[in-house]
Design an enzyme around this catalytic site. Sequence first.
Site, PDB file in Angstrom:
ATOM      1  N   ASN A 181       0.710  -1.275  -0.275  1.00 23.57           N
ATOM      2  CA  ASN A 181       0.269   0.239   0.051  1.00 23.57           C
ATOM      3  C   ASN A 181       0.903   1.327   0.172  1.00 23.57           C
ATOM      4  O   ASN A 181       2.477   1.365   0.392  1.00 23.57           O
ATOM      5  CB  ASN A 181      -0.801   0.276   0.974  1.00 23.57           C
ATOM      6  CG  ASN A 181       0.067   0.275   2.526  1.00 23.57           C
ATOM      7  OD1 ASN A 181       0.827  -0.107   2.942  1.00 23.57           O
ATOM      8  ND2 ASN A 181      -1.051   1.243   3.118  1.00 23.57           N
ATOM      9  N   CYS A 220       1.487   2.992   1.369  1.00 21.84           N
ATOM     10  CA  CYS A 220       2.839   3.562   3.326  1.00 21.84           C
ATOM     11  C   CYS A 220       3.846   2.337   3.489  1.00 21.84           C
ATOM     12  O   CYS A 220       4.372   2.786   4.286  1.00 21.84           O
ATOM     13  CB  CYS A 220       2.207   4.178   4.155  1.00 21.84           C
ATOM     14  SG  CYS A 220       0.982   5.739   4.370  1.00 21.84           S
ATOM     15  N   GLU A 248       3.333  -1.047   4.638  1.00 22.05           N
ATOM     16  CA  GLU A 248       2.744  -1.034   5.902  1.00 22.05           C
ATOM     17  C   GLU A 248       2.767  -2.860   5.258  1.00 22.05           C
ATOM     18  O   GLU A 248       2.052  -3.744   6.616  1.00 22.05           O
ATOM     19  CB  GLU A 248       1.959  -0.709   7.340  1.00 22.05           C
ATOM     20  CG  GLU A 248       1.296  -0.360   6.731  1.00 22.05           C
ATOM     21  CD  GLU A 248       0.493   1.366   6.771  1.00 22.05           C
ATOM     22  OE1 GLU A 248      -0.296   1.391   6.760  1.00 22.05           O
ATOM     23  OE2 GLU A 248       1.322   1.805   6.199  1.00 22.05           O
TER      24      GLU A 248
END
Length: 799
Positions: free
Chosen positions: A262, A264, A266
């Site tokens: 995704n 970001c 994580e």
Amino acid sequence: MEITTQCKTLSPIAEDILGKRYYHEGEDWRGLCERVSFVIANGDKELAEDFFNIMYNLDFLPNSPTLANAGKDGDRQQLSACFILPVEDDIVEIMETVKNTAIVHKSGGGTGFDFSSTRPKGSPVSSTNGVASGPLSWMKIINATTEEVKQGGMRRGANMGTLRVDHPDILDFILCKKNDKTMTNFNLSVAVSDVFMAAVEKGDNFELVNPHNKETVLMDAREIFDIICENAWESGEPGMIFIDAVNSTNPVPHLGAIRSSNPCGEFYFIPFGVCNLGSINLVNMLKATEDGSYEIDFDRLRKITEIAVTFLDKVIDVNHFPLTEIHDMAHKTRPIGLGVMGLADMLLYMKLPYDSDAGREMVGEVMKFIDEVGWETSNMLGREFGTFPEFQQGSLPSQKTPRNCQITTIAPTGTLATFAGVSFGIEPNFNYVYKRKIVDSEFIQVHPLFEQVAKEEDFYSEELMEKLRTTPSLKIRDLDEVPDHVKEYFVTAFDISPEDHVKMQATVQKYVDNAVSKTINLPYDATSEQIGELYMMAWKLGCKGLTVYRDGSRDDQVIVAAKESGKDDIKLLEICGDTDAEEADIAEDIAPTQIDIMNPDTLASAMVDLSPEEKCELLQRVNLFRLDYNTKIDLHPKETVNGKRTKFTTGCGELYCKSFENPINDGDDAILWELFMTTVGGGCKAHSAALAITVSLALQGRANIKSLTHHWSKIQCDACKGRDTDGKSCPSIVANYIRSLTQDPASGNVRKAIAAPKSAQKTIKVQTSLKGVCPECGEAIRRIDGCRSCSACGWTRCD
């Protein structure tokens, strides 16, 4: 220290954000928690009460889409934040992905893509007798689509674009945002293999493989690696994904390999993967001991973890997923993402430095406990409701009846942490003095724990607090009133060495099923070589990815020039940072401290009351200005300047450099202004003269001297090889010479200012703050992974 349970009463900034983006009509915090808990519990009153309590007391909070959308009608009840979409080497399927991207963004989610299956540009396309346009062309289409869709009506969509390091178009991918300024809606990551990293270590060649016809070409692995590092040095991108480490914990390998994450970083998963996230507030998991110190209340942490895992699992059942394929994947695999927030503040209460072995040991103990209890709870749910349908014993050998294919992941938690009033995710605190803005009111807030410690350690005074409130730039470590042992654990992100940042990420990753969102902060003077060392370190320590951010590499850009200030004879340069044009408009409402950097008297006056560190910072900021005016630039050095001549040995003979500084006051401060060069005994005089002119123009503000010296220092001349010279080429010698004149040899801080030009008809003034600017309140923002957050008003954006 007294720890307060943060229930019922939220901060004004939290209430302001909630009112703008999360509360439904007539709601308050209690009403929101009742709404969300009722929807997720789906008729189970006992569960609803448990869910309400952990949310209302700020012990646990789910991701933003769950808070905002639970209880909405029909398809609007989309509760997840993370999505992975496929990109195949087929135009029909790619355009289907473009459509699906718009649908996901409209629902409030961010998307990740891997473009490695698309054939490289120039490859033949038999169906049309043409040639392929390559992965970047498809990225541009998705980028443009994202530009047109507002993410759930709350924020613009965010994308992660990934390409394997062995793709033939890898260099174009690495450089794409540098070469194409419109690619604003993508974060970039290169998926590197263990084979590639080993080749970099050994200095071997590496095969690039055409995914369409499997043709290969050899390339120097270190060359690719260096280009990645140099671009990360310049802009923080691309990030690096250690794709073999990612797939080593793939819970459903029979469904395919994991290829992307995704935005970001994580959540890594196979195509059509989706995850709903939530975070435990670690500050609320502390309890006081008899001696007044703090320790983890593991009984409470167990209970909160059990309820949180149940909450996140139940989200899957009531979620209205935006696509049928995503719905099916979610119900077949049932991944959840339980993380934490307030980790840095937890360590503060325990008086453990973030960058210490003791601090990392405590963090490891906590994360291991959460992961173990999480799996215990998932197995309990599996026995009651059934395991996830795609469960195979071999991929999760230690689990018997898991309800979920994964339990833990670490998100940035920018907004959630603001609600809870704690530090973001696992990040260290950025500062301990913050400027807050609520509507039209503004105030300075000192970290409440610092005030408590000051009273306990008997160094508290109203004068000290007032000093902090009136001078937000002050650092705890610079205050003489604060004892050294307190300074040890009141560290900020830039007090911590980059290596200790990586060690903390690796510590957390060891006990996290998916991945960790964290930014490795580096000082402005860090080099691309240091970034390369950090990548190697992270790879060897078992991290699944790494994101670096060198201070000033993205936010310190002049993006609004020649903005009229109301006077015909003045132009302002608003240093607004990494923002869009519409965001930059708020610069008109800022009243920054301004100095005329071309006026020696005003520049000297501005420096009178500054500390040596602040003076260096101001001069360093002056160094950065690069102005591109169409008007003629007239330079006006003083008639008398200070000069210095230095002799160097090159591969061709002797190189003489004469540097001149333009004084800005009667003291030691001066602007390095001009360079003359000539050769004796060999070498090209014309080349030396051209290089000297380039240096001089850069010094006078026509280019970024820091960037030029960085690249010049890497140039190798064959004439210097095997000889006792002062550098590996004339440009590298000059680069080192300029650095010696502009940087303090001990600290590396800039000590001589580099001029900015003066327009023939205009007086140029500059805003002294170079931080990125929040589009809502105009305050400084900080970057965490692919997101930017404002600590003053709570604004956040992931790009």
